[in-house]
Motif scaffolding. Structure first.
Motif, PDB file in Angstrom:
ATOM      1  N   MET A   1       0.851  -1.200   0.000  1.00  0.00           N
ATOM      2  CA  MET A   1       0.000   0.000   0.000  1.00  0.00           C
ATOM      3  C   MET A   1       0.882   1.243   0.000  1.00  0.00           C
ATOM      4  SD  MET A   1      -3.293   0.812   0.081  1.00  0.00           S
ATOM      5  CE  MET A   1      -4.318   2.221   0.415  1.00  0.00           C
ATOM      6  N   VAL A   2       0.653   2.130  -0.962  1.00  0.00           N
ATOM      7  CA  VAL A   2       1.440   3.352  -1.054  1.00  0.00           C
ATOM      8  C   VAL A   2       0.811   4.426  -0.177  1.00  0.00           C
ATOM      9  CG1 VAL A   2       2.301   5.131  -2.610  1.00  0.00           C
ATOM     10  CG2 VAL A   2       2.106   2.772  -3.410  1.00  0.00           C
ATOM     11  N   GLU A   3       1.631   5.040   0.705  1.00  0.00           N
ATOM     12  CA  GLU A   3       1.136   6.116   1.556  1.00  0.00           C
ATOM     13  C   GLU A   3       1.107   7.413   0.761  1.00  0.00           C
ATOM     14  OE1 GLU A   3       3.074   6.571   5.267  1.00  0.00           O
ATOM     15  OE2 GLU A   3       2.935   4.452   5.805  1.00  0.00           O
ATOM     16  N   GLU A   4       0.068   8.213   1.006  1.00  0.00           N
ATOM     17  CA  GLU A   4      -0.060   9.474   0.284  1.00  0.00           C
ATOM     18  C   GLU A   4       0.980  10.472   0.772  1.00  0.00           C
ATOM     19  OE1 GLU A   4      -3.373  12.860  -0.940  1.00  0.00           O
ATOM     20  OE2 GLU A   4      -3.963  11.155   0.321  1.00  0.00           O
ATOM     21  N   PRO A   5       1.835  10.965  -0.116  1.00  0.00           N
ATOM     22  CA  PRO A   5       2.846  11.950   0.289  1.00  0.00           C
ATOM     23  C   PRO A   5       2.213  13.318   0.511  1.00  0.00           C
ATOM     24  CG  PRO A   5       2.983  11.524  -2.063  1.00  0.00           C
ATOM     25  CD  PRO A   5       1.935  10.596  -1.528  1.00  0.00           C
ATOM     26  N   GLU A   6       2.877  14.135   1.288  1.00  0.00           N
ATOM     27  CA  GLU A   6       2.362  15.483   1.542  1.00  0.00           C
ATOM     28  C   GLU A   6       2.355  16.300   0.258  1.00  0.00           C
ATOM     29  OE1 GLU A   6       4.226  17.545   4.730  1.00  0.00           O
ATOM     30  OE2 GLU A   6       3.962  15.906   6.167  1.00  0.00           O
ATOM     31  N   GLN A   7       3.399  16.152  -0.545  1.00  0.00           N
ATOM     32  CA  GLN A   7       3.488  16.842  -1.833  1.00  0.00           C
ATOM     33  C   GLN A   7       3.988  15.880  -2.895  1.00  0.00           C
ATOM     34  OE1 GLN A   7       5.890  20.330  -0.050  1.00  0.00           O
ATOM     35  NE2 GLN A   7       4.913  21.248  -1.851  1.00  0.00           N
ATOM     36  N   LEU A   8       3.477  16.062  -4.115  1.00  0.00           N
ATOM     37  CA  LEU A   8       3.942  15.259  -5.243  1.00  0.00           C
ATOM     38  C   LEU A   8       5.038  15.966  -6.034  1.00  0.00           C
ATOM     39  CD1 LEU A   8       0.463  13.965  -6.480  1.00  0.00           C
ATOM     40  CD2 LEU A   8       2.230  12.611  -5.321  1.00  0.00           C
ATOM     41  N   ILE A   9       5.055  17.299  -5.923  1.00  0.00           N
ATOM     42  CA  ILE A   9       6.069  18.105  -6.608  1.00  0.00           C
ATOM     43  C   ILE A   9       6.694  19.050  -5.580  1.00  0.00           C
ATOM     44  CG2 ILE A   9       6.508  19.815  -8.419  1.00  0.00           C
ATOM     45  CD1 ILE A   9       4.113  18.609  -9.936  1.00  0.00           C
ATOM     46  N   VAL A  10       8.009  18.990  -5.461  1.00  0.00           N
ATOM     47  CA  VAL A  10       8.740  19.811  -4.497  1.00  0.00           C
ATOM     48  C   VAL A  10       9.814  20.592  -5.240  1.00  0.00           C
ATOM     49  CG1 VAL A  10      10.127  19.817  -2.392  1.00  0.00           C
ATOM     50  CG2 VAL A  10       8.350  18.079  -2.699  1.00  0.00           C
ATOM     51  N   ASP A  11       9.737  21.916  -5.177  1.00  0.00           N
ATOM     52  CA  ASP A  11      10.705  22.801  -5.841  1.00  0.00           C
ATOM     53  C   ASP A  11      10.831  22.467  -7.327  1.00  0.00           C
ATOM     54  OD1 ASP A  11      11.234  24.090  -3.425  1.00  0.00           O
ATOM     55  OD2 ASP A  11      12.839  22.678  -2.905  1.00  0.00           O
ATOM     56  N   GLY A  12       9.680  22.211  -7.957  1.00  0.00           N
ATOM     57  CA  GLY A  12       9.664  21.955  -9.388  1.00  0.00           C
ATOM     58  C   GLY A  12      10.113  20.571  -9.805  1.00  0.00           C
TER      59      GLY A  12
END
Length: 241
Positions: free
Chosen positions: A1-12
């Motif tokens: 099971m993949v945990e949902e990350p806080e952000q998918l894009i960080v600093d572009g």
């Protein structure tokens, strides 16, 4: 099971370090199965797919024959060991849907009218799955058809665009596929400049939709170059033998 990350894009940058318009590492090899008329192996990121083609040969049962063209019969399947939680063997509603979609994506490229009453069987087997399995299967199947010597108008290259953290991105990875805002798989014939498949799951604004289509088409052109390289390499080796 993949945990949902806080952000998918960080600093572009995306979670795997890619730019927004960058595809995952791609590798294609043609002619890997001696028993098939044509075959191909593909790796795209964490995806591993194998495609095999048999035919053209006489269609049985005969009542399914088309008197003026061949039938392109496609089968997409995910191996039970292709995902983290063992998949139940056998066809599912999803595999039947993708089999149909793959057939519709590939048919415009094939000169089916040259083989009346025949069938061309295309099998796509996903050995390892990591987002974008239908595009991986279609891309591999197109190379396998060409490897089988089936006359084609063009190769069919396939990749998805999507939206993650409000940004349009190319070739979604697992987290972007599961937790992103939209997913748009596309199949494209680069020489003919024809889109043969466009599906969409999620929401794009009109300008985002156009951006995603353009991005996916550019991605398909990159995939196409690797398809060509794989076929050229295979026939160069045959010429040396």
């Amino acid at each position: 099971m993949v945990e949902e990350p806080e952000q998918l894009i960080v600093d572009g940058k995306r979670l795997d370090g890619r730019e927004l318009d960058e595809i995952r590492p791609l590798k294609i090899e043609a002619g890997i199965l001696k028993k098939a008329d044509g075959s191909a192996y593909l790796e795209l990121g964490g995806n591993k797919a194998i495609a095999a083609v048999y035919g053209p040969r006489e269609m049985h049962p005969r009542h399914l024959q088309k008197i003026n063209r061949a039938v392109l019969r496609t089968r997409y399947n995910m191996a039970p060991f292709s995902v983290d939680d063992r998949k139940r063997p056998g066809p599912s509603r999803r595999s039947r849907e993708i089999s149909k979609v793959a057939r519709e994506a590939l048919e415009p490229a094939v000169f089916l009218e040259r083989y009346p009453r025949a069938v061309i069987d295309v099998s796509m087997e996903l050995l390892q799955a990591s987002a974008g399995t239908r595009t991986a299967g279609i891309t591999a199947a197109s190379v396998a058809l060409a490897d089988a010597g089936i006359p084609m108008r063009d190769l069919v290259a396939s990749v998805a665009a999507g939206k993650a953290d409000g940004e349009v991105v190319l070739d979604l990875q697992k987290e972007e596929d599961q937790f992103g805002d939209a997913d748009m798989p596309i199949a494209y014939m680069p020489q003919k400049e024809n889109i043969t498949l466009l599906q969409m799951d999620g929401h794009f604004e009109p300008d985002e939709f156009e951006e995603a289509v353009d991005l996916a088409v550019d991605g398909c052109k990159q995939v196409y170059e690797e398809q060509r390289r794989a076929l050229q390499e295979k026939y160069a080796k045959e010429g040396e033998e």
